[in-house]
Design a protein around this motif. Structure first.
Motif, PDB file in Angstrom:
ATOM      1  N   TYR A  59      42.987  72.721  66.051  1.00 43.69           N
ATOM      2  CA  TYR A  59      44.046  71.819  65.600  1.00 43.69           C
ATOM      3  C   TYR A  59      43.756  70.362  65.949  1.00 43.69           C
ATOM      4  N   TYR A  60      43.537  70.071  67.234  1.00 46.32           N
ATOM      5  CA  TYR A  60      43.375  68.677  67.639  1.00 46.32           C
ATOM      6  C   TYR A  60      42.054  68.094  67.156  1.00 46.32           C
ATOM      7  N   LYS A  61      41.015  68.910  67.141  1.00 43.00           N
ATOM      8  CA  LYS A  61      39.717  68.420  66.677  1.00 43.00           C
ATOM      9  C   LYS A  61      39.797  68.035  65.202  1.00 43.00           C
ATOM     10  N   TYR A  62      40.443  68.864  64.401  1.00 44.61           N
ATOM     11  CA  TYR A  62      40.552  68.554  62.987  1.00 44.61           C
ATOM     12  C   TYR A  62      41.526  67.403  62.759  1.00 44.61           C
ATOM     13  N   ASP A  63      42.625  67.382  63.518  1.00 46.35           N
ATOM     14  CA  ASP A  63      43.641  66.351  63.343  1.00 46.35           C
ATOM     15  C   ASP A  63      43.075  64.960  63.627  1.00 46.35           C
ATOM     16  N   SER A  64      42.157  64.869  64.594  1.00 49.91           N
ATOM     17  CA  SER A  64      41.605  63.565  64.962  1.00 49.91           C
ATOM     18  C   SER A  64      40.376  63.179  64.137  1.00 49.91           C
ATOM     19  N   ARG A  65      39.928  64.062  63.278  1.00 55.02           N
ATOM     20  CA  ARG A  65      38.736  63.757  62.485  1.00 55.02           C
ATOM     21  C   ARG A  65      39.049  62.672  61.450  1.00 55.02           C
ATOM     22  N   PRO A  66      38.205  61.675  61.313  1.00 55.79           N
ATOM     23  CA  PRO A  66      38.441  60.614  60.315  1.00 55.79           C
ATOM     24  C   PRO A  66      38.365  61.165  58.894  1.00 55.79           C
ATOM     25  N   PHE A  67      39.074  60.506  57.990  1.00 57.26           N
ATOM     26  CA  PHE A  67      38.968  60.837  56.575  1.00 57.26           C
ATOM     27  C   PHE A  67      37.570  60.490  56.070  1.00 57.26           C
ATOM     28  N   PHE A  68      37.159  61.212  55.030  1.00 56.61           N
ATOM     29  CA  PHE A  68      35.916  60.953  54.296  1.00 56.61           C
ATOM     30  C   PHE A  68      34.660  61.178  55.157  1.00 56.61           C
ATOM     31  N   GLU A  69      34.807  61.930  56.247  1.00 59.56           N
ATOM     32  CA  GLU A  69      33.647  62.240  57.093  1.00 59.56           C
ATOM     33  C   GLU A  69      33.300  63.719  56.927  1.00 59.56           C
TER      34      GLU A  69
END
Length: 485
Positions: free
Chosen positions: A154-164
């Protein structure tokens, strides 16, 4: 954030496998309950016969998320009025019946496992001194995914930047519910120090509901604004049975059949008359498959190009009866045709096969220490995967009562403590007993029971272990006579 729940619904559409209910199956008086962990297990039962009238067990656990500061009893007490709020939305003012949902962020691969059984009438009976026969009936359910990539935490995906973009590694998940009706046979060969034993279970399987998903190769995943994602170079299979997706009146509908078997070996070292010093055992469990050929759909998505999904589009689907519409909508988005993904009307799933190794040491005639290793066994076929379990179980056993305390390491990640007791003909226990009563981070729980009936000798001294049947436990092992000169 809403996206991650939608993502899990897409990845694991069939999930809502397993502790092994150790307190029920390890002791010498387990009788028919021992069949499922080693088909030769009844050979060390001191009683001539054992009947399992009924039993049930439920196990659920995961390392994706947890509910803070609660237990099974606490949740049960507040079941009617409980409310759940996300950890990042919590302030200092929340009510006693509000529970905080949080997620792990420790870098491990994510697993979810569910395992349940309802045991019907079962029998184990000794024949002469060196043979054991039995039959058993079990209604079982097993669901698991053990290798969900940490990138979807959850947190790893939530903090991932867009378009990366990132690579979503292969993973699998499966669910089976089935009925098994089986026969058991075991035999032993006396040796100078004890005996060697072997046994097998032969099982007829009836499959009910099932589902599966497998990502066969890494896909390129990109998080986009507005609950959108893009998926590139996807290659996966998925399927499900649909008999309980048509009506609101749910029930058990036979959708497939198959066969299965278990095999087990024992080596017992006897160092005193009425019991053993060491018992070594090995078994291969749940070898077999079920062919689901009724009310079944098999799908494949293979697209080397990139397509986009908006998870808000799935909000329009609210009921289980709409599962087929969801699959058609996904096929339309991924392949450009709502019917393109369906490749068949049947599929085959294997049982959750595992290898089990044990060593059981007797300090006295009543006090034992059991070491167990259970590990999933690869079959090359898609199935719910058995969890890895390493356990050390001290126990006190007597004809009329026993107590055991399994201490186990699950999936090489978490240590947990269980407790089980047998009083007369009732067995009750949990391999994760703290989850029932102690408030802590709640990830799941485990509980089981059995009602048994077995041999009663009218002249039995209830507190004397040397009861009828105990002294002949290993059969005849006559020693050579020494002559006087």
């Amino acid at each position: 954030m809403k996206f991650n729940f939608s993502l899990l619904c897409l990845l694991l559409p069939v999930f809502a496998f397993s502790q092994e209910h150790l307190g029920l199956r390890l002791e010498n008086y387990a009788g028919a309950s021992s069949f499922s962990i080693n088909p030769a297990g009844n050979l060390t039962n001191p009683l001539p016969w054992d009947i399992n009238l009924a039993g049930a067990g439920l196990y659920l656990d995961n390392n994706y998320g947890f509910i803070k500061n609660t237990s099974v009893i606490d949740l049960w007490k507040h079941a009617d009025e409980a409310a759940f709020i996300m950890a990042q939305n919590v302030d200092n003012n929340f009510a006693m019946d509000e529970y905080i949902v949080d997620f792990y962020d420790d870098g491990d691969k994510r697993f979810f496992s569910f395992n349940s059984f309802v045991a019907g009438p079962s029998l184990a009976i000794k024949v002469h001194e060196n043979h054991s026969l039995g039959f058993f009936t079990n209604l079982r359910a097993s669901a698991s995914t053990l290798d969900l990539p940490n990138e979807f935490s959850y947190y790893k995906y939530d903090s991932r930047p867009f378009f990366e973009p990132f690579s979503a590694e292969p993973f699998t998940g499966a669910l089976i519910t089935w009925l098994e009706v089986g026969l058991n046979y075991a035999t032993k060969i006396p040796t100078y120090t004890g005996f060697f034993g072997a046994g097998f279970n032969l099982k007829k399987l009836t499959g009910y509901e099932a589902g599966y998903i497998e990502n066969l190769q890494p896909w390129t995943h990109t998080k986009l604004p507005g609950d959108n994602i893009s998926v590139g170079d996807s290659h996966g299979n998925y399927g499900l049975t649909t008999s309980n997706l048509q009506e609101s009146d749910y029930g058990l509908t036979p959708n497939g059949s198959g066969v299965g078997f278990d095999i087990g070996l024992l080596y017992v070292i006897q160092e005193y008359t009425e019991g053993y010093k060491w018992r070594f055992s090995a078994s291969l469990l749940d070898i077999g498959f079920i062919d689901f050929d009724k009310n079944a759909q098999a799908h494949t998505t293979e697209n080397p190009n990139t397509f986009q999904l908006n998870f808000r589009d799935f909000d329009d689907f609210e009921y289980p009866q709409e599962a087929e519409e969801i699959l058609q909508f996904f096929s339309s988005e991924a392949l450009g045709d709502s019917l393109a993904s369906q490749t068949g009307d049947r599929f085959k799933l294997s049982l959750p096969t595992a290898i089990n190794l044990q060593a059981d040491y007797s300090f006295t005639e009543n006090i034992y220490l059991n070491g167990l290793l259970m590990h999933r066994f690869p079959t090359g076929q898609l199935s719910p995967r058995r969890e890895s379990l390493l356990a050390l179980t001290p126990r006190y056993e007597h004809r009329w009562f026993s107590v055991s305390m399994p201490i186990s390491l699950l999936n090489w990640q978490e240590v947990r403590t269980g407790l089980a007791a047998r009083l007369g003909f009732l067995v009750i226990g949990s391999d994760k007993v703290g989850s029932l009563f102690r408030k802590a981070d709640f990830t799941g729980s485990d509980v089981y029971f059995a009602i048994k009936f077995n041999y009663i000798h009218l002249g039995l001294n209830l507190f004397n272990r040397s009861d009828a049947g105990r002294k002949k436990r290993y059969g005849s092992r006559k020693k050579a006579k020494c002559y006087d000169f």
